[in-house]
Design a protein around this motif. Structure first.
Motif, PDB file in Angstrom:
ATOM      1  N   UNK A  55       0.466  -1.079   0.286  1.00 30.70           N
ATOM      2  CA  UNK A  55      -0.054  -0.291  -0.102  1.00 30.70           C
ATOM      3  C   UNK A  55       0.593   1.329   0.201  1.00 30.70           C
ATOM      4  N   UNK A  56       1.508   1.111   0.950  1.00 31.94           N
ATOM      5  CA  UNK A  56       2.608   2.844   0.455  1.00 31.94           C
ATOM      6  C   UNK A  56       3.784   2.657  -0.205  1.00 31.94           C
ATOM      7  N   UNK A  57       3.943   1.667  -1.146  1.00 31.37           N
ATOM      8  CA  UNK A  57       4.760   1.584  -1.779  1.00 31.37           C
ATOM      9  C   UNK A  57       4.341   2.169  -3.552  1.00 31.37           C
ATOM     10  N   UNK A  58       2.673   1.926  -3.234  1.00 30.10           N
ATOM     11  CA  UNK A  58       1.386   2.238  -4.405  1.00 30.10           C
ATOM     12  C   UNK A  58       1.859   3.308  -3.897  1.00 30.10           C
ATOM     13  N   UNK A  59       1.666   3.767  -2.964  1.00 27.68           N
ATOM     14  CA  UNK A  59       1.471   5.401  -2.641  1.00 27.68           C
ATOM     15  C   UNK A  59       1.813   6.454  -2.873  1.00 27.68           C
ATOM     16  N   UNK A  60       3.269   6.080  -2.673  1.00 31.54           N
ATOM     17  CA  UNK A  60       4.947   6.349  -3.133  1.00 31.54           C
ATOM     18  C   UNK A  60       4.650   6.899  -5.193  1.00 31.54           C
ATOM     19  N   UNK A  61       4.077   5.030  -5.540  1.00 32.04           N
ATOM     20  CA  UNK A  61       4.733   5.805  -6.868  1.00 32.04           C
ATOM     21  C   UNK A  61       3.946   6.494  -7.719  1.00 32.04           C
ATOM     22  N   UNK A  62       2.648   6.651  -6.786  1.00 29.44           N
ATOM     23  CA  UNK A  62       1.217   7.391  -6.908  1.00 29.44           C
ATOM     24  C   UNK A  62       1.818   8.715  -7.568  1.00 29.44           C
ATOM     25  N   UNK A  97       6.920  13.618  -0.469  1.00 29.55           N
ATOM     26  CA  UNK A  97       7.913  13.291   0.296  1.00 29.55           C
ATOM     27  C   UNK A  97       6.918  12.866   1.576  1.00 29.55           C
ATOM     28  N   UNK A  98       5.370  12.840   1.874  1.00 30.21           N
ATOM     29  CA  UNK A  98       4.798  12.255   2.866  1.00 30.21           C
ATOM     30  C   UNK A  98       4.993  10.895   2.739  1.00 30.21           C
ATOM     31  N   UNK A  99       4.245  10.820   1.433  1.00 28.90           N
ATOM     32  CA  UNK A  99       4.931   9.314   0.832  1.00 28.90           C
ATOM     33  C   UNK A  99       6.397   8.078   1.163  1.00 28.90           C
ATOM     34  N   UNK A 100       7.292   9.161   0.440  1.00 27.84           N
ATOM     35  CA  UNK A 100       7.943   8.836   0.864  1.00 27.84           C
ATOM     36  C   UNK A 100       8.345   7.981   2.235  1.00 27.84           C
ATOM     37  N   UNK A 101       8.609   8.976   3.399  1.00 33.75           N
ATOM     38  CA  UNK A 101       8.589   9.137   4.775  1.00 33.75           C
ATOM     39  C   UNK A 101       7.921   8.021   4.922  1.00 33.75           C
ATOM     40  N   UNK A 102       6.745   7.353   4.331  1.00 37.23           N
ATOM     41  CA  UNK A 102       5.725   6.215   4.853  1.00 37.23           C
ATOM     42  C   UNK A 102       6.571   4.964   4.285  1.00 37.23           C
ATOM     43  N   UNK A 103       7.570   5.476   3.687  1.00 40.02           N
ATOM     44  CA  UNK A 103       8.301   3.349   2.752  1.00 40.02           C
ATOM     45  C   UNK A 103       9.507   3.386   3.836  1.00 40.02           C
ATOM     46  N   UNK A 104       9.771   4.791   3.908  1.00 43.63           N
ATOM     47  CA  UNK A 104      11.323   4.515   5.289  1.00 43.63           C
ATOM     48  C   UNK A 104      10.358   4.662   5.947  1.00 43.63           C
ATOM     49  N   UNK A 105       9.835   4.280   7.098  1.00 47.52           N
ATOM     50  CA  UNK A 105       9.200   3.646   7.972  1.00 47.52           C
ATOM     51  C   UNK A 105       8.461   2.698   7.941  1.00 47.52           C
TER      52      UNK A 105
END
Length: 157
Positions: A55-62, A97-105
């Motif tokens: 889910x977070x990867x899909x969000x980041x890609x979007x 940047x928020x999505x990036x943080x979610x991926x990192x987390x």
């Protein structure tokens, strides 16, 4: 009388042995059921975590795609924001940047560098800190590295 006492003792020993064996069998069955339940919960947790990571990867890609669109649609003459490009792009970059943080987390640590590098490349493309290089040419290596790392992370989870 001695025979009756012997028979009673033997019967009592049989009852005790039978009860003990029944208790052991019940305990073994209970432990087996507990192990099965622990494995089921571990699998459910793993599947839930994987779904969350996807889910977070899909969000980041979007969000990355939205940032790419912003980079391509940036007006060449930089001046007043007549078309609202900057007004639209600010929230796009915040979401990135928020999505990036979610991926990192939430994802594998191996994704930290590729997601950050790709995010910085997108940021540079959006704000045209890329010189005369075309947007797609500027993004290609970082985008490919991120996608490869994400694919590898998901394959390993």
């Amino acid at each position: 009388m001695a025979a009756d006492l012997w028979t009673s003792a033997l019967s009592l020993a049989g009852v005790a042995l039978g009860g003990g064996l029944t208790a052991l069998a019940q305990r073994a069955t209970q432990r087996s059921a507990e192990r099965v339940e622990e494995r089921r919960q571990a699998v459910a947790t793993t599947e839930s975590r994987r779904a969350e990571q996807i889910g977070v990867l899909k969000e980041f890609v979007a969000c990355a795609q939205a940032a790419e669109r912003a980079a391509y649609s940036r007006p060449d003459p930089w001046g007043d924001d007549e078309g609202g490009w900057m007004t639209r792009t600010g929230p796009v970059m915040t979401a990135l940047w928020t999505a990036s943080g979610n991926v990192t987390l939430l994802c594998d640590e191996a994704l930290r560098e590729p997601v950050t590098t790709y995010g910085h490349a997108l940021n540079a493309a959006v704000w045209r800190d890329i010189g005369g290089i075309e947007v797609n040419e500027h993004l290609e290596a970082a985008k490919t590295a991120f996608m490869d790392a994400a694919r590898g992370s998901l394959a390993g989870s």
